[in-house]
Design a protein around this motif. Structure first.
Motif, short mmCIF file in Angstrom:
data_model
loop_
_atom_site.label_atom_id
_atom_site.label_comp_id
_atom_site.label_asym_id
_atom_site.label_seq_id
_atom_site.Cartn_x
_atom_site.Cartn_y
_atom_site.Cartn_z
N VAL A 105 2.97 27.44 -15.10
CA VAL A 105 1.81 26.58 -14.88
C VAL A 105 0.84 27.28 -13.95
N THR A 106 -0.44 27.17 -14.27
CA THR A 106 -1.50 27.69 -13.40
C THR A 106 -2.69 26.77 -13.57
N THR A 107 -3.82 27.14 -13.00
CA THR A 107 -4.99 26.27 -13.03
C THR A 107 -5.36 25.89 -14.47
N GLY A 108 -5.24 24.61 -14.79
CA GLY A 108 -5.66 24.10 -16.09
C GLY A 108 -4.82 24.52 -17.26
N ILE A 132 3.59 16.29 -16.29
CA ILE A 132 2.54 16.58 -15.30
C ILE A 132 1.96 15.28 -14.76
N TYR A 137 -0.53 14.76 -11.07
CA TYR A 137 -1.70 15.61 -11.29
C TYR A 137 -2.55 15.01 -12.42
N GLU A 140 -8.83 16.97 -12.46
CA GLU A 140 -9.13 18.39 -12.58
C GLU A 140 -9.45 19.02 -11.23
N ILE A 144 -5.09 20.88 -11.93
CA ILE A 144 -4.52 20.65 -13.27
C ILE A 144 -4.53 19.14 -13.53
N ASP A 145 -4.97 18.77 -14.69
CA ASP A 145 -5.05 17.37 -15.10
C ASP A 145 -4.19 17.21 -16.34
N CYS A 149 -5.65 19.49 -19.41
CA CYS A 149 -5.21 20.89 -19.31
C CYS A 149 -4.83 21.44 -20.69
N ASN A 294 -3.02 25.11 -8.89
CA ASN A 294 -4.31 25.71 -8.57
C ASN A 294 -4.19 26.68 -7.40
#
Length: 442
Positions: A105-108, A132, A137, A140, A144-145, A149, A294
């Protein structure tokens, strides 16, 4: 267990060679002197290390030990929860599913990859998003949404070379080679080392305060760290507590410090071990707004020490999350904890570490050993014989004994796999303790 010299505060397992015959001119603050013959020795329970000369002995007894925990919103724990949620989804439809699921997992973005053999039909993207969302989360701005995402699913079939060793008519072979450890001690009611037990209580309490709305500025990502002073193997004082928690942009550091100490930490510390004021480090960088995936990329299986005993006991190196119970990395570690906990609960030792080792495709362990650090009430050889009589350590035996073909694993992904008071954590039962004590003759 941790090498004895490390546990006594000595800098290396090889520090203080046997040739030393003199007492250092500067004694440690905790050192005590006692008349003794002139040689170095270790006490029989490996609780203290001695250097002896000229009929005087230095006893290095007090020491500090630290363990950390992380919350469900930590990026590595987000990955663990996704992997275990995928596992649960397959087991819910097909209890005989073979699953090895890794997550990044990473940003978005969330990526799942691995190998699966199952009769189930699972919408993996929906499972990822739900995991998630359950963590919290949903914005955004937090990196991460769950609803927006990107999700990539890269799952393949299980290798037929592995399958032929695991899926046999007469038995289940181990899904891989490896060594696994389980541990228990009488430091806490849950028979866990105190530092990791307290560290998990703190991160769990942060999560509760976030979900309940008690502290509105909390965000999902947080970490804790607890340092305990020991005299031998007895906890005597809470020395230091570190908490880093993600927060809303507009809350002051003073409020964060005050509320975390007063509402989260202090109610959880054993009063008998609070002597003076512990050292508190609360968000020591001064700001923790950017967090979760993030702030750092998260991967499945990177918190194996948090998941187990906080560094107090050995770890075989294999991660748990995303693996079905034919993978002995997970199931044999659960069985080793079950064995160790029942031996300690039976009063047969004050602490016990169990090691199991396997060859891929072979059902019986290639070795079974245990170490009580000299605290056993009967010879360790007799303890091993008790273990072999009462615990089926084949993969099939472990799965049946602990009822592991159930969708119970998502909740193991945070808060630690051991020391939990939850009926689904069957490896925490002490149902064989009375039998073991009776057969031991104590």
């Amino acid at each position: 267990m941790v090498p004895k010299s490390y546990r006594m505060g000595v800098s290396s397992p090889f520090a203080q060679p046997a040739s030393i015959k003199t007492i250092p001119s500067k004694l440690p603050a905790a050192a005590c002197l006692r008349e003794k013959e002139g040689k170095q020795q270790t006490d029989k329970r490996f609780k203290s290390r001695f250097i002896v000369s000229n009929k005087k002995e230095i006893k290095l007894s007090t020491r500090l030990f630290t363990s950390e925990a992380v919350s469900m919103g930590h990026p590595d724990k987000v990955a663990d929860r996704i992997s275990d949620s995928i596992l649960d989804a397959f087991l819910a439809q097909d209890p005989n599913s073979h699953v090895a699921c890794e997550t990044l997992v990473t940003t978005g973005l969330a990526v799942i990859a691995g190998e699966i053999a199952s009769q189930a039909s699972v919408d993996c993207e929906s499972v990822v998003r739900r995991a998630i969302r359950e963590i919290g989360y949903r914005d955004e701005a937090w990196g991460i949404d769950a609803d927006t995402c990107k999700v990539r699913v890269l799952l393949d079939e299980q290798s037929p070379d592995i399958a032929q060793g695991v899926n046999r008519e007469s038995s289940i072979g181990a899904g891989d080679q490896g060594l696994m450890f389980g541990y228990a001690c009488n430091q806490t009611p849950e028979l866990m080392p105190l530092p990791i037990a307290l560290a998990h209580k703190i991160t769990n309490r942060l999560t509760e305060a976030r979900f309940s709305g008690q502290i509105g500025w909390l965000r999902p990502d947080s970490k804790s760290q607890v340092t305990v002073e020991y005299d031998g193997n007895t906890p005597v004082r809470i020395d230091t507590v570190v908490v880093s928690t993600q927060h809303h942009d507009h809350v002051s550091q003073d409020e964060i410090r005050k509320r975390v100490i007063e509402e989260i930490v202090e109610p959880l510390l054993p009063p008998a071990l609070v002597k003076g004021t512990p050292k508190y480090w609360i968000n020591p960088t001064g700001r923790f707004v950017t967090g979760g995936p993030n702030g750092d990329c998260g991967l499945t299986g990177r918190k194996v020490i948090v998941d187990t005993y906080g560094g107090w006991a050995h770890h075989g190196g294999g991660a748990f999350s995303g693996k079905d119970p034919t993978k002995v990395d997970r199931s044999a570690a659960y069985m080793a904890r079950y064995i160790a906990k029942n031996l300690v609960a039976a009063g047969l030792a004050d602490e016990c570490e169990v090691q199991l080792a396997y060859a891929i495709g072979v059902d019986k362990p290639v070795s079974v050993s245990l170490n009580t650090a000299g605290s056993a009430k009967i010879p360790e050889e007799e303890l091993i014989e008790l273990v072999k009589r009462h615990f089926d350590m084949t993969p099939a035996g472990i799965i049946d004994t602990l009822n592991l073909r159930r969708p119970i694993y998502a909740k193991t992904s945070s808060g630690g796999h051991f020391g939990r008071n939850d009926p689904d954590f069957t490896w925490e039962q002490t149902n064989l303790a009375e039998t073991l004590r009776r057969e031991s003759g104590l």
